[in-house]
Write an enzyme that holds these catalytic residues in place. Structure first.
Site, PDB file in Angstrom:
ATOM      1  N   HIS A 149      48.024  33.133  52.084  1.00 29.35           N
ATOM      2  CA  HIS A 149      48.021  33.923  53.319  1.00 29.35           C
ATOM      3  C   HIS A 149      49.381  33.809  54.014  1.00 29.35           C
ATOM      4  CE1 HIS A 149      46.415  36.027  56.696  1.00 29.35           C
ATOM      5  NE2 HIS A 149      46.989  35.134  57.478  1.00 29.35           N
ATOM      6  N   MET A 186      44.235  42.498  48.760  1.00 24.94           N
ATOM      7  CA  MET A 186      44.013  42.855  50.157  1.00 24.94           C
ATOM      8  C   MET A 186      42.564  43.285  50.443  1.00 24.94           C
ATOM      9  SD  MET A 186      46.928  42.011  51.184  1.00 24.94           S
ATOM     10  CE  MET A 186      47.120  42.579  52.866  1.00 24.94           C
ATOM     11  N   LEU A 199      36.319  39.299  50.084  1.00 25.62           N
ATOM     12  CA  LEU A 199      35.278  39.122  49.076  1.00 25.62           C
ATOM     13  C   LEU A 199      33.987  38.696  49.771  1.00 25.62           C
ATOM     14  CD1 LEU A 199      37.464  37.282  46.442  1.00 25.62           C
ATOM     15  CD2 LEU A 199      36.519  39.602  46.230  1.00 25.62           C
ATOM     16  N   ASN A 220      43.400  31.530  47.786  1.00 30.67           N
ATOM     17  CA  ASN A 220      44.110  32.676  48.357  1.00 30.67           C
ATOM     18  C   ASN A 220      45.413  32.194  48.985  1.00 30.67           C
ATOM     19  OD1 ASN A 220      44.546  35.331  49.378  1.00 30.67           O
ATOM     20  ND2 ASN A 220      43.807  34.670  51.378  1.00 30.67           N
ATOM     21  N   GLY A 262      52.980  42.065  43.626  1.00 32.67           N
ATOM     22  CA  GLY A 262      52.746  40.974  42.678  1.00 32.67           C
ATOM     23  C   GLY A 262      53.899  39.995  42.538  1.00 32.67           C
ATOM     24  N   THR A 263      54.665  39.774  43.622  1.00 33.72           N
ATOM     25  CA  THR A 263      55.745  38.775  43.477  1.00 33.72           C
ATOM     26  C   THR A 263      55.162  37.364  43.381  1.00 33.72           C
ATOM     27  OG1 THR A 263      56.141  38.527  45.853  1.00 33.72           O
ATOM     28  CG2 THR A 263      57.430  40.211  44.708  1.00 33.72           C
ATOM     29  N   ASN A 264      54.043  37.113  44.040  1.00 28.67           N
ATOM     30  CA  ASN A 264      53.382  35.802  43.868  1.00 28.67           C
ATOM     31  C   ASN A 264      52.859  35.655  42.445  1.00 28.67           C
ATOM     32  OD1 ASN A 264      53.109  33.991  46.341  1.00 28.67           O
ATOM     33  ND2 ASN A 264      52.742  36.023  47.205  1.00 28.67           N
TER      34      ASN A 264
HETATM   35  C1  GAR Z   1      52.051  38.122  50.376  1.00 20.56           C
HETATM   36  O1  GAR Z   1      52.862  37.937  51.501  1.00 20.56           O
HETATM   37  C2  GAR Z   1      50.704  37.497  50.587  1.00 20.56           C
HETATM   38  O2  GAR Z   1      50.743  36.312  51.349  1.00 20.56           O
HETATM   39  C3  GAR Z   1      49.989  38.570  51.345  1.00 20.56           C
HETATM   40  O3  GAR Z   1      50.398  39.776  50.752  1.00 20.56           O
HETATM   41  C4  GAR Z   1      51.701  39.603  50.196  1.00 20.56           C
HETATM   42  C5  GAR Z   1      51.626  40.001  48.745  1.00 20.56           C
HETATM   43  O4  GAR Z   1      52.881  40.004  48.157  1.00 20.56           O
HETATM   44  N1  GAR Z   1      48.579  38.419  51.284  1.00 20.56           N
HETATM   45  C6  GAR Z   1      47.762  38.756  52.261  1.00 20.56           C
HETATM   46  O5  GAR Z   1      48.135  39.236  53.314  1.00 20.56           O
HETATM   47  C7  GAR Z   1      46.296  38.513  51.968  1.00 20.56           C
HETATM   48  N2  GAR Z   1      45.509  38.774  53.112  1.00 20.56           N
HETATM   49  P1  GAR Z   1      53.032  40.071  46.586  1.00 20.56           P
HETATM   50  O6  GAR Z   1      52.118  41.205  46.092  1.00 20.56           O
HETATM   51  O7  GAR Z   1      54.474  40.404  46.375  1.00 20.56           O
HETATM   52  O8  GAR Z   1      52.630  38.754  46.015  1.00 20.56           O
END
Ligand code: GAR
Length: 260
Positions: free
Chosen positions: A156, A132, A135, A154, A15-17
């Site tokens: 990516h 991940m 949908l 989303n 969940g850093t995003n």
């Molecule tokens: C991020 O790098 C995001 O782009 C990727 O997972 C990571 C989640 O990091 N998402 C995908 O690959 C979606 N298919 P986070 O949980 O620290 O935000």
């Protein structure tokens, strides 16, 4: 005065995003506030972040739904043939048909539960922040109602349309790319195939490792996602159909135009 939009977020992990988005909401950098956080994984670290910021949160344990789906009745508004035909993620070859339909049904139970949980909150935009799971059109069509724009975004970890799937930075590294990046897009019925809203890129140097690429990419994700959410909040995104006759495969593709 600028309208403040309400955001729902779905996560699977760290969940850093999500944290970057929460911080931008709280500092007023974007005109948005968090309405809820949902996770498909009970012990996702991102849930702690929601707790710390007093954001309502819930878990829909996909693993459990997938394990036990045959014991549950399917939603009455689910038409398996319609969803199978609409989706663009899984094979449509006749020998895979039964397997794919089963797989979709198990996902739809989990999605029904997501929708039930989300019904408790009012939100304008749903952001997938490291969620991940693919949908299905069952879920997407129930979110994209009554709005001119799609309502699911989303992020990516690659420069789409290169490297859709689950390991964008790993793929960027292993392919030997000299440039990597991240993409924010609207979600459509395919895998990471929806209209692109924004992208940021970085140079890959000979010293880079898979880990350093991930680090560079994530730092850009934390900037890009809030920027794209702000464009949505400011009503500056418009969908446009590509009518170019030159490039036949891309004819009729939906693209996003950013208004000034
Ligand atoms: C991020 O790098 C995001 O782009 C990727 O997972 C990571 C989640 O990091 N998402 C995908 O690959 C979606 N298919 P986070 O949980 O620290 O935000």
């Amino acid at each position: 005065m600028q309208k403040t939009i309400k955001l729902g977020a779905l996560i699977s992990g760290g969940g850093t995003n999500l944290q970057a988005i929460i911080d931008c909401c709280e500092s007023g950098k974007i005109n948005a506030q968090m309405a809820f956080v949902g996770s498909d994984t009970p012990n996702a670290r991102g849930l702690e972040r929601a707790k710390q910021h007093n954001i309502p949160h819930f878990v829909v344990d996909y693993t459990q739904f997938i394990k036990t789906h045959q014991e549950h009745p399917l939603p009455v508004d689910y038409d398996p043939e319609e969803i199978y035909q609409k989706q663009n993620i899984f094979s449509k070859s006749s020998e895979d048909r039964k397997k794919v339909k089963q797989l979709l049904s198990s996902r739809i139970l989990a999605e029904r539960s997501l929708l039930n949980n989300m019904a408790n909150y009012d939100f304008d935009l749903l952001v997938l922040a490291g969620f991940m799971r693919n949908l299905t059109p069952y879920f997407i069509d129930r979110i994209n109602t009554g709005h001119p724009l799609p309502r699911i975004m989303n992020i990516h970890p690659a420069l789409l349309p290169s490297f859709p799937g689950t390991d964008g930075y790993g793929d960027t590294f292993n392919y030997g790319c000299k440039v990597g990046g991240c993409t924010v897009h609207f979600v459509d019925y395919g895998e990471d195939s929806g209209p692109i809203i924004g992208q940021k890129s970085f140079a890959v140097t000979p010293e880079d490792t898979e880990e350093s690429i991930r680090k560079k990419g994530l730092a850009l994700e934390w900037e890009l996602y809030p920027e794209c959410i702000q464009l949505f909040a400011e009503n500056r995104l418009k969908l446009q159909v590509n009518t170019s006759k030159k490039n036949r495969p891309l004819k009729n593709r939906l693209t996003v135009v950013v208004l000034n």
